[in-house]
Write a protein that holds these residues in place. Sequence first.
Motif, PDB file in Angstrom:
ATOM      1  N   ASP A  66       0.825  -1.208   0.000  1.00 55.43           N
ATOM      2  CA  ASP A  66       0.000   0.000   0.000  1.00 55.43           C
ATOM      3  C   ASP A  66       0.861   1.259   0.000  1.00 55.43           C
ATOM      4  O   ASP A  66       0.546   2.241  -0.698  1.00 55.43           O
ATOM      5  N   MET A  67       1.939   1.263   0.763  1.00 58.62           N
ATOM      6  CA  MET A  67       2.838   2.415   0.773  1.00 58.62           C
ATOM      7  C   MET A  67       3.463   2.645  -0.596  1.00 58.62           C
ATOM      8  O   MET A  67       3.536   3.783  -1.084  1.00 58.62           O
ATOM      9  N   MET A  68       3.905   1.579  -1.236  1.00 57.71           N
ATOM     10  CA  MET A  68       4.519   1.707  -2.552  1.00 57.71           C
ATOM     11  C   MET A  68       3.514   2.172  -3.595  1.00 57.71           C
ATOM     12  O   MET A  68       3.848   2.955  -4.498  1.00 57.71           O
ATOM     13  N   LEU A  69       2.261   1.698  -3.488  1.00 57.00           N
ATOM     14  CA  LEU A  69       1.238   2.112  -4.438  1.00 57.00           C
ATOM     15  C   LEU A  69       0.964   3.608  -4.337  1.00 57.00           C
ATOM     16  O   LEU A  69       0.889   4.308  -5.355  1.00 57.00           O
ATOM     17  N   VAL A  70       0.820   4.113  -3.114  1.00 53.35           N
ATOM     18  CA  VAL A  70       0.574   5.544  -2.920  1.00 53.35           C
ATOM     19  C   VAL A  70       1.749   6.363  -3.429  1.00 53.35           C
ATOM     20  O   VAL A  70       1.572   7.385  -4.110  1.00 53.35           O
ATOM     21  N   SER A  71       2.981   5.932  -3.138  1.00 44.90           N
ATOM     22  CA  SER A  71       4.160   6.678  -3.572  1.00 44.90           C
ATOM     23  C   SER A  71       4.369   6.608  -5.081  1.00 44.90           C
ATOM     24  O   SER A  71       5.078   7.454  -5.649  1.00 44.90           O
ATOM     25  N   THR A  72       3.770   5.628  -5.750  1.00 44.38           N
ATOM     26  CA  THR A  72       3.870   5.530  -7.203  1.00 44.38           C
ATOM     27  C   THR A  72       2.927   6.505  -7.894  1.00 44.38           C
ATOM     28  O   THR A  72       3.244   7.033  -8.965  1.00 44.38           O
ATOM     29  N   ILE A  73       1.776   6.778  -7.276  1.00 46.05           N
ATOM     30  CA  ILE A  73       0.725   7.563  -7.920  1.00 46.05           C
ATOM     31  C   ILE A  73       0.708   9.018  -7.464  1.00 46.05           C
ATOM     32  O   ILE A  73       0.688   9.942  -8.285  1.00 46.05           O
ATOM     33  N   SER A  87       3.088  16.485 -17.827  1.00 47.39           N
ATOM     34  CA  SER A  87       3.595  15.548 -18.825  1.00 47.39           C
ATOM     35  C   SER A  87       4.385  14.432 -18.149  1.00 47.39           C
ATOM     36  O   SER A  87       4.943  14.610 -17.056  1.00 47.39           O
ATOM     37  N   ILE A  88       4.430  13.301 -18.818  1.00 48.32           N
ATOM     38  CA  ILE A  88       5.211  12.164 -18.344  1.00 48.32           C
ATOM     39  C   ILE A  88       5.800  11.463 -19.565  1.00 48.32           C
ATOM     40  O   ILE A  88       5.147  11.360 -20.610  1.00 48.32           O
ATOM     41  N   SER A  89       7.031  11.018 -19.449  1.00 42.10           N
ATOM     42  CA  SER A  89       7.684  10.339 -20.562  1.00 42.10           C
ATOM     43  C   SER A  89       7.084   8.952 -20.758  1.00 42.10           C
ATOM     44  O   SER A  89       6.382   8.425 -19.884  1.00 42.10           O
ATOM     45  N   ALA A  90       7.360   8.363 -21.898  1.00 45.09           N
ATOM     46  CA  ALA A  90       6.879   7.011 -22.169  1.00 45.09           C
ATOM     47  C   ALA A  90       7.459   6.028 -21.159  1.00 45.09           C
ATOM     48  O   ALA A  90       6.761   5.127 -20.682  1.00 45.09           O
ATOM     49  N   ALA A  91       8.749   6.212 -20.832  1.00 47.66           N
ATOM     50  CA  ALA A  91       9.381   5.326 -19.849  1.00 47.66           C
ATOM     51  C   ALA A  91       8.741   5.497 -18.477  1.00 47.66           C
ATOM     52  O   ALA A  91       8.467   4.518 -17.775  1.00 47.66           O
ATOM     53  N   GLY A  92       8.479   6.751 -18.080  1.00 45.99           N
ATOM     54  CA  GLY A  92       7.833   6.998 -16.794  1.00 45.99           C
ATOM     55  C   GLY A  92       6.444   6.406 -16.746  1.00 45.99           C
ATOM     56  O   GLY A  92       6.022   5.861 -15.714  1.00 45.99           O
ATOM     57  N   CYS A  93       5.719   6.507 -17.859  1.00 49.05           N
ATOM     58  CA  CYS A  93       4.381   5.918 -17.925  1.00 49.05           C
ATOM     59  C   CYS A  93       4.463   4.395 -17.812  1.00 49.05           C
ATOM     60  O   CYS A  93       3.658   3.773 -17.116  1.00 49.05           O
ATOM     61  N   GLY A  94       5.457   3.805 -18.479  1.00 40.11           N
ATOM     62  CA  GLY A  94       5.641   2.359 -18.391  1.00 40.11           C
ATOM     63  C   GLY A  94       5.938   1.906 -16.975  1.00 40.11           C
ATOM     64  O   GLY A  94       5.407   0.885 -16.513  1.00 40.11           O
ATOM     65  N   PHE A 173      -5.231  10.785 -13.997  1.00 39.27           N
ATOM     66  CA  PHE A 173      -4.159  11.391 -13.211  1.00 39.27           C
ATOM     67  C   PHE A 173      -2.943  10.482 -13.078  1.00 39.27           C
ATOM     68  O   PHE A 173      -1.974  10.848 -12.423  1.00 39.27           O
ATOM     69  N   PHE A 174      -2.976   9.298 -13.687  1.00 39.17           N
ATOM     70  CA  PHE A 174      -1.791   8.455 -13.808  1.00 39.17           C
ATOM     71  C   PHE A 174      -1.998   7.492 -14.962  1.00 39.17           C
ATOM     72  O   PHE A 174      -3.101   7.404 -15.534  1.00 39.17           O
ATOM     73  N   CYS A 175      -0.950   6.790 -15.349  1.00 36.43           N
ATOM     74  CA  CYS A 175      -1.019   5.882 -16.491  1.00 36.43           C
ATOM     75  C   CYS A 175      -1.699   4.583 -16.082  1.00 36.43           C
ATOM     76  O   CYS A 175      -1.140   3.807 -15.303  1.00 36.43           O
ATOM     77  N   GLU A 176      -2.893   4.389 -16.597  1.00 39.65           N
ATOM     78  CA  GLU A 176      -3.651   3.179 -16.321  1.00 39.65           C
ATOM     79  C   GLU A 176      -4.030   2.550 -17.661  1.00 39.65           C
ATOM     80  O   GLU A 176      -4.490   3.244 -18.574  1.00 39.65           O
ATOM     81  N   VAL A 177      -3.849   1.251 -17.785  1.00 38.90           N
ATOM     82  CA  VAL A 177      -3.975   0.579 -19.081  1.00 38.90           C
ATOM     83  C   VAL A 177      -5.305   0.842 -19.778  1.00 38.90           C
ATOM     84  O   VAL A 177      -5.325   1.230 -20.955  1.00 38.90           O
ATOM     85  N   PRO A 178      -6.468   0.640 -19.135  1.00 37.67           N
ATOM     86  CA  PRO A 178      -7.740   0.859 -19.855  1.00 37.67           C
ATOM     87  C   PRO A 178      -7.876   2.269 -20.409  1.00 37.67           C
ATOM     88  O   PRO A 178      -8.471   2.472 -21.473  1.00 37.67           O
ATOM     89  N   VAL A 179      -7.325   3.263 -19.702  1.00 40.96           N
ATOM     90  CA  VAL A 179      -7.429   4.650 -20.162  1.00 40.96           C
ATOM     91  C   VAL A 179      -6.511   4.884 -21.359  1.00 40.96           C
ATOM     92  O   VAL A 179      -6.901   5.552 -22.331  1.00 40.96           O
ATOM     93  N   LEU A 180      -5.298   4.355 -21.329  1.00 32.67           N
ATOM     94  CA  LEU A 180      -4.366   4.542 -22.429  1.00 32.67           C
ATOM     95  C   LEU A 180      -4.842   3.874 -23.709  1.00 32.67           C
ATOM     96  O   LEU A 180      -4.570   4.361 -24.811  1.00 32.67           O
ATOM     97  N   LEU A 181      -5.535   2.759 -23.584  1.00 34.20           N
ATOM     98  CA  LEU A 181      -5.998   2.051 -24.779  1.00 34.20           C
ATOM     99  C   LEU A 181      -6.986   2.882 -25.597  1.00 34.20           C
ATOM    100  O   LEU A 181      -7.138   2.653 -26.800  1.00 34.20           O
ATOM    101  N   ARG A 182      -7.654   3.844 -24.964  1.00 38.07           N
ATOM    102  CA  ARG A 182      -8.566   4.709 -25.711  1.00 38.07           C
ATOM    103  C   ARG A 182      -7.831   5.602 -26.702  1.00 38.07           C
ATOM    104  O   ARG A 182      -8.408   6.074 -27.682  1.00 38.07           O
TER     105      ARG A 182
END
Length: 317
Positions: A66-73, A87-94, A173-182
Amino acid sequence: MGNTTIGFIFLGLFNHTRAHLVLFVLVLTVALNSMVGNAFLLLLIHQDRRLHTPMYFLLSQLSLMDMMLVSTIVPQMAVGYLMGKKSISAAGCGFQIFFSLTLGGGESFLLAVMSYDRYVAICHPLRYSVLMSWQLCLRLTSGSWLLGAADGAMQAAATLSFRFCSRNEVDHFFCEVPVLLRLACDNTSAFEFVMYICCVLMLLIPFSLILTSYGLILATVLQMRSTEARKKAFATCSSHLAVVGLFYGTAMFIYMRPTSSRSANHDKVISAFYTIVTPMLNPLIYSLRNSEVKGSLRKCVARCDPLTRKDALVCLD
């Protein structure tokens, strides 16, 4: 037509209005409380030898995830809102996709392991040290992390392999797969089907194991003659069931709905709940419903502040 080399731009969760500023401060406060609560629970489990059991080791792993998840987002979201760097780079999004799915998938399997631990403790207490040995506990925990990492790596690589249209604005507000696929210009139907199958495996299989474990636990508890033993068993399991309901409810809502029924605003609210609010609730649920954690907390408070020992004991009771 474009590609992923230029990165993405988040539209964010909040606008720059007074009402949204209040909501942003509230979300940031929740995130900070989540970090502090989980860090304190980790420290409590590490310091108190009475909590050095498989059950609390698994709980410490849940707090770490849970701590890592919060610090990631949250840091990326906060910087984007306060400084305008959305903005976020492709690598950062990955990396965001990889870590969020690793932690989400790992937590899914970890909750199943925790349900097995409760099943052994309640249904086979005399054989607990054999059926839930430290060696098995470490293997199951490592397996949870590895399965989550495999899912995260696969989905991150596959998602960023698509071509994206020139308008790389992500209504999130962060890179999430279902949102990026749009935003993908390619046909993603085959990958969406594979992702759906992965979600079934990562969510429904552990969830089925949890339901099986608690079905057996319920049958055992109903056969207990001691009312006190029943209360203790239900108190121990209710905390875990509350966390399971919060986690699986939001995860299934995000990843197992068809694309046609998705709404950007609904997705953002649900994602904020499971990435920010749920990690804050987990340590509260376990600390308030668990007598051993409350006892360790009383001991810690009394040790840190002897002058207010009596008041702390009364308050925690």
